[in-house]
Design a protein around this motif. Structure first.
Motif, mmCIF file in Angstrom:
data_model
loop_
_atom_site.group_PDB
_atom_site.id
_atom_site.type_symbol
_atom_site.label_atom_id
_atom_site.label_comp_id
_atom_site.label_asym_id
_atom_site.label_seq_id
_atom_site.Cartn_x
_atom_site.Cartn_y
_atom_site.Cartn_z
ATOM 1 N N MET A 87 0.764 -1.347 -0.059
ATOM 2 C CA MET A 87 -0.021 0.136 0.207
ATOM 3 C C MET A 87 0.804 1.360 0.039
ATOM 4 O O MET A 87 0.683 2.137 -0.746
ATOM 5 N N GLU A 88 1.635 1.299 0.792
ATOM 6 C CA GLU A 88 2.726 2.446 1.076
ATOM 7 C C GLU A 88 3.608 2.593 -0.592
ATOM 8 O O GLU A 88 3.848 3.775 -0.797
ATOM 9 N N LEU A 89 3.915 1.476 -1.068
ATOM 10 C CA LEU A 89 4.667 1.770 -2.417
ATOM 11 C C LEU A 89 3.626 2.104 -3.502
ATOM 12 O O LEU A 89 4.147 3.064 -4.269
ATOM 13 N N ARG A 90 2.427 1.696 -3.383
ATOM 14 C CA ARG A 90 1.550 2.283 -4.550
ATOM 15 C C ARG A 90 1.121 3.841 -4.279
ATOM 16 O O ARG A 90 0.883 4.639 -4.986
ATOM 17 N N ASN A 91 0.883 4.227 -2.969
ATOM 18 C CA ASN A 91 0.798 5.609 -2.585
ATOM 19 C C ASN A 91 1.825 6.495 -2.675
ATOM 20 O O ASN A 91 1.443 7.807 -2.801
ATOM 21 N N GLU A 92 2.985 6.258 -3.067
ATOM 22 C CA GLU A 92 4.065 6.972 -3.300
ATOM 23 C C GLU A 92 4.139 7.471 -4.709
ATOM 24 O O GLU A 92 3.924 6.942 -5.570
#
Length: 92
Positions: A87-92
């Motif tokens: 999720m954090e990779l997609r949100n960056e």
């Protein structure tokens, strides 16, 4: 890319450390089961020692429950950490 992943891994360090440790505990408990079963057969059944069989049987059930709990913790943390990092990779 590698630096981003390492930063995300540092944020989830608890799951990344406790998950593999709980898998190690599960593996150790699974490897102890045949040894205990062999002892039950050798020391309990052959010598007809019912008290030893019951005592070791109860210990074996406790060991199985402990290993199963470690397995649940490992699987839960693996799913949680992988979802958070994704999720954090997609949100960056």
């Amino acid at each position: 890319m590698v630096i981003r992943i390492s930063v995300l891994m540092k944020k989830n360090i608890f799951g990344l450390l406790v998950g593999p440790m709980s898998k190690l505990v599960e593996t150790i408990t699974e490897l102890c089961i045949p040894i205990i079963m062999a002892n039950i057969i050798d020391k309990g059944i052959y010598s007809r020692n019912a008290e030893y069989i019951i005592k070791e049987g109860i210990f074996l059930v406790g060991l199985i429950i402990f290993g199963f709990s470690a397995s649940l913790i490992c699987q839960y943390l693996a799913a949680k950490v992988s979802q958070k990092i994704g999720m954090e990779l997609r949100n960056e």
